[in-house]
Design an enzyme around this catalytic site. Structure first.
Site, short mmCIF file in Angstrom:
data_model
loop_
_atom_site.label_atom_id
_atom_site.label_comp_id
_atom_site.label_asym_id
_atom_site.label_seq_id
_atom_site.Cartn_x
_atom_site.Cartn_y
_atom_site.Cartn_z
N ASP A 13 60.57 39.58 84.30
CA ASP A 13 59.20 40.10 85.53
C ASP A 13 58.69 42.12 84.93
O ASP A 13 58.75 42.48 86.01
CB ASP A 13 60.04 41.11 86.69
CG ASP A 13 60.76 39.10 87.28
OD1 ASP A 13 59.68 38.34 86.84
OD2 ASP A 13 61.66 39.60 88.31
N LYS A 16 55.62 40.59 81.84
CA LYS A 16 55.31 39.41 80.14
C LYS A 16 53.94 38.95 81.02
O LYS A 16 53.13 39.03 79.56
CB LYS A 16 56.04 38.84 80.26
CG LYS A 16 57.46 39.76 79.72
CD LYS A 16 58.51 38.56 79.84
CE LYS A 16 58.91 37.65 80.49
NZ LYS A 16 59.79 38.33 82.32
N GLY A 40 58.46 33.57 86.58
CA GLY A 40 57.17 33.81 87.78
C GLY A 40 56.24 34.94 86.96
O GLY A 40 56.77 35.79 87.20
N HIS A 41 55.52 34.39 86.60
CA HIS A 41 54.17 34.93 85.60
C HIS A 41 53.33 35.28 86.40
O HIS A 41 52.76 34.64 86.51
CB HIS A 41 54.43 35.04 83.82
CG HIS A 41 55.54 34.85 83.23
ND1 HIS A 41 55.59 33.98 81.86
CD2 HIS A 41 57.04 34.89 83.51
CE1 HIS A 41 56.60 34.35 81.82
NE2 HIS A 41 57.35 34.73 82.83
N GLN A 224 62.21 35.41 81.46
CA GLN A 224 63.24 36.25 81.84
C GLN A 224 63.15 37.04 80.84
O GLN A 224 62.36 38.17 80.71
CB GLN A 224 64.27 35.56 81.84
CG GLN A 224 64.81 34.22 82.76
CD GLN A 224 63.90 32.90 82.50
OE1 GLN A 224 63.65 32.25 81.53
NE2 GLN A 224 63.60 32.32 83.71
P1 GDP Z 1 56.63 38.78 84.59
O1 GDP Z 1 57.96 37.23 84.77
O2 GDP Z 1 57.86 39.38 83.38
O3 GDP Z 1 55.13 38.00 83.72
O4 GDP Z 1 56.43 40.05 85.92
P2 GDP Z 1 55.70 39.44 87.15
O5 GDP Z 1 54.57 38.75 86.66
O6 GDP Z 1 57.17 38.67 87.67
O7 GDP Z 1 55.19 40.90 88.00
C1 GDP Z 1 54.55 41.75 86.96
C2 GDP Z 1 53.86 42.40 88.54
O8 GDP Z 1 53.20 43.35 88.02
C3 GDP Z 1 52.74 41.38 88.79
O9 GDP Z 1 52.77 41.83 89.98
C4 GDP Z 1 52.04 42.09 87.88
O10 GDP Z 1 50.56 42.19 88.02
C5 GDP Z 1 52.28 43.35 88.26
N1 GDP Z 1 51.86 44.65 86.99
C6 GDP Z 1 52.00 43.80 85.83
N2 GDP Z 1 50.84 45.39 84.94
C7 GDP Z 1 50.55 45.88 85.74
C8 GDP Z 1 51.01 47.76 86.06
O11 GDP Z 1 50.69 47.88 84.79
N3 GDP Z 1 50.72 48.00 86.95
C9 GDP Z 1 50.63 47.55 88.46
N4 GDP Z 1 50.79 48.45 88.96
N5 GDP Z 1 51.20 46.65 88.54
C10 GDP Z 1 51.71 45.40 86.88
P1 IMO Z 2 60.31 35.91 84.50
O1 IMO Z 2 60.09 34.93 83.84
C1 IMO Z 2 63.89 37.64 87.10
C2 IMO Z 2 67.61 35.56 87.40
C3 IMO Z 2 67.93 34.73 89.00
C4 IMO Z 2 69.46 35.26 88.87
C5 IMO Z 2 69.01 34.61 87.34
C6 IMO Z 2 69.59 33.74 87.29
O2 IMO Z 2 59.24 35.66 85.58
O3 IMO Z 2 60.49 37.72 84.06
P2 IMO Z 2 68.20 30.51 86.93
O4 IMO Z 2 67.89 30.34 88.42
O5 IMO Z 2 67.50 31.23 86.06
O6 IMO Z 2 69.84 30.18 87.08
O7 IMO Z 2 68.31 32.12 87.85
O8 IMO Z 2 68.20 35.15 86.16
N1 IMO Z 2 65.99 34.93 86.99
C7 IMO Z 2 64.82 36.00 86.94
N2 IMO Z 2 64.86 36.98 86.86
N3 IMO Z 2 62.88 36.88 86.72
C8 IMO Z 2 62.54 36.14 85.62
O9 IMO Z 2 61.44 35.34 85.06
C9 IMO Z 2 64.05 35.18 86.02
N4 IMO Z 2 64.20 34.00 85.70
C10 IMO Z 2 66.06 33.73 86.71
O10 IMO Z 2 66.83 35.86 89.92
O11 IMO Z 2 69.52 36.42 88.43
MG MG Z 3 58.33 37.35 87.19
#
Ligand code: GDP
Ligand code: IMO
Ligand code: MG
Length: 426
Positions: A13, A16, A40-41, A224
């Site tokens: 999270d 990415k 979850g991206h 991840q």
């Molecule tokens: P990922 O799993 O690494 O792709 O990250 P997630 O999408 O799960 O979580 C990142 C969250 O931060 C998402 O809701 C993005 O829309 C948001 N986001 C990404 N870059 C920025 C930033 O520079 N500032 C803010 N405020 N939000 C951001």
């Molecule tokens: P993205 O790609 C954050 C965490 C789960 C748990 C551990 C194992 O959005 O960054 P799993 O279901 O993979 O067996 O769970 O890994 N986890 C993540 N945490 N972002 C993710 O993906 C994750 N995918 C798995 O919360 O701690």
């Molecule tokens: Mg994510």
């Protein structure tokens, strides 16, 4: 030819999706090499917000193809739903997405087992996403998995599923007091998706090699983050695949030497979902403030993310083991109003201070972080387009991170939208 990879440097999270979207503008192929719908991206394009799980972020650009490569695990129900959700919103998916015949299928029995295992573990649970990821990869390693390519060989499908169910059904009925799964019904459910998924099944390793030979640009999308990598992360509180750059070759069939550049994505603070050690975690108001400002709730499960200060010991480790050359810093805007901004530069264990990241969770749980404080900034930075637009204290913070990590922060993200990005080089 350019083969670039994007890897999360923390516990996932990091943002990415946003960084990948920004980088995928002129890319020919975007390739997912591990993980499944545990990812979850979130990507924001104009007024539209997309949450991608299986499908690479590059799908939101109208050009280029996207591959789910052999190191991934695929839940066909979830994938078909995700495809339909995107197509309903006008995103072209079906002629641009390909799924490796070697990728493993997540079956309903994997999902049930993941959830039952977690429930049975009680306070010792991992806090998985409950998507069946661990049991699916366990079957792969036990050589009783069912692969995407098996959908093309329906004759043997029921037998393969029955082999996978042999011990599991025993577990479900005797240990977990649950009904057994029926191999024929699972097979029927899988084959029902053949019309949509069939044309997408491909030898993705061949596609990547052909693309390399044509001199095209390829972006490898990690899910991840390094600290959740099954080998290099905070075991056992990890996911079940190699989510560091080390997973690229095995997960795609690309020889290691072909990967030219590995880009790390690092949030300006740290979050973690699920259980496991987190040395810089903030409990109480400070952590709540980061969660509120950063909107830190899981894209996949909606769980509140644990929040804490940036940890440079962990970041240096993640950079080293993934061969990172450049870093994209995300969510700098979320630090607005935090004063001072703290950064962990070392770990104190008893009387000793170390800058090495321990391999054992009990060591990680017992360390005390050593912090360096930086003056905060109050100015709204979400409209900043160039490094020089940032307030002095934000610039100082970035320069200090570069100095302490010995790496260039080539991209600074100051908001979730595409253009809220400061690029310091092309
Ligand atoms: P990922 O799993 O690494 O792709 O990250 P997630 O999408 O799960 O979580 C990142 C969250 O931060 C998402 O809701 C993005 O829309 C948001 N986001 C990404 N870059 C920025 C930033 O520079 N500032 C803010 N405020 N939000 C951001
Ligand atoms: P993205 O790609 C954050 C965490 C789960 C748990 C551990 C194992 O959005 O960054 P799993 O279901 O993979 O067996 O769970 O890994 N986890 C993540 N945490 N972002 C993710 O993906 C994750 N995918 C798995 O919360 O701690
Ligand atoms: Mg994510």
């Amino acid at each position: 030819m350019r083969v670039l990879s994007v890897v999360g440097l923390q516990w996932g999270d990091e943002g990415k999706g946003k960084v990948l979207d920004r980088l995928s503008e002129d890319v020919d192929l975007v390739v997912r090499y591990q993980g499944g719908n545990n990812a979850g991206h979130t990507v924001i394009v104009g007024t539209e917000k997309y949450a991608l799980h299986h499908i690479p972020s590059g799908i939101l650009r109208d050009t280029g193809r996207c591959l789910i490569a052999n190191g991934s695990v695929v839940d066909p129900d979830a994938l078909v739903t995700e495809i339909a959700g995107l197509e309903d919103r006008g995103v072209r998916v079906r002629d641009r997405l390909f799924v490796s015949d070697r990728a493993h299928l997540i079956l309903p029995s994997h999902v049930a087992l993941d959830r039952a295992n977690e429930k049975a573990a009680g306070s010792g649970s991992i806090g998985t996403t409950g998507r069946g990821i661990g049991p699916c990869y366990a079957d792969k390693a036990s050589r009783i998995g069912v692969r995407v390519g098996d959908l093309r060989h329906p004759d043997g499908l029921v037998d393969r599923i029955a082999r996978h169910l042999e011990v599991k059904n025993h577990l479900f009925t005797t240990l977990y007091d649950m009904p057994a799964f029926d191999a024929a019904s699972i097979a029927e459910g899988l084959l029902a998706h053949r019309e949509i998924l069939g044309p997408m099944i491909a030898d993705t390793s061949r596609m990547v090699h052909d693309s390399i030979e044509r001199g095209e640009t390829i972006l490898l999308e990690g899910s991840q983050g390094v600290l959740l990598d099954i080998d290099l992360g905070t075991y056992p509180y990890v996911t079940s695949s190699n989510s560091s750059a080390c997973g690229i070759s095995a997960g795609t069939g690309i020889p290691p030497a072909c990967v030219e550049d590995v880009i790390g994505v690092m949030k300006a603070y740290v979050t973690r979902v699920g259980e496991g050690p987190f040395p810089t975690e903030l409990h109480g108001e400070e952590g709540d403030a980061l969660r509120d400002r950063g909107g830190e709730y899981g894209t996949t499960t909606g769980r509140p993310r644990r929040c804490g200060w940036l940890d440079l010991v962990a970041a240096r480790y993640a950079i080293r083991v993934s061969g990172i050359r450049r870093v994209a810093l995300t969510k700098l805007d979320v630090l607005c109003g935090a004063d001072p901004i703290q950064v962990c530069t070392g770990y104190r264990i008893g009387d000793e201070t170390t800058t090495e990241f321990p391999s054992h969770v009990s060591d990680l749980e017992s360390i005390e972080p050593v912090y360096e404080s930086f003056d905060g900034f109050d100015e709204d930075i979400t409209g900043a387009k160039r490094f020089d637009d940032l307030p002095k204290n934000a610039r100082r913070y970035i320069e200090a991170l570069e100095e302490r990590l010995g790496i260039r922060l080539f991209m600074i993200s100051v908001g979730s939208e595409r253009d809220q990005t400061i690029l310091r080089e092309s």
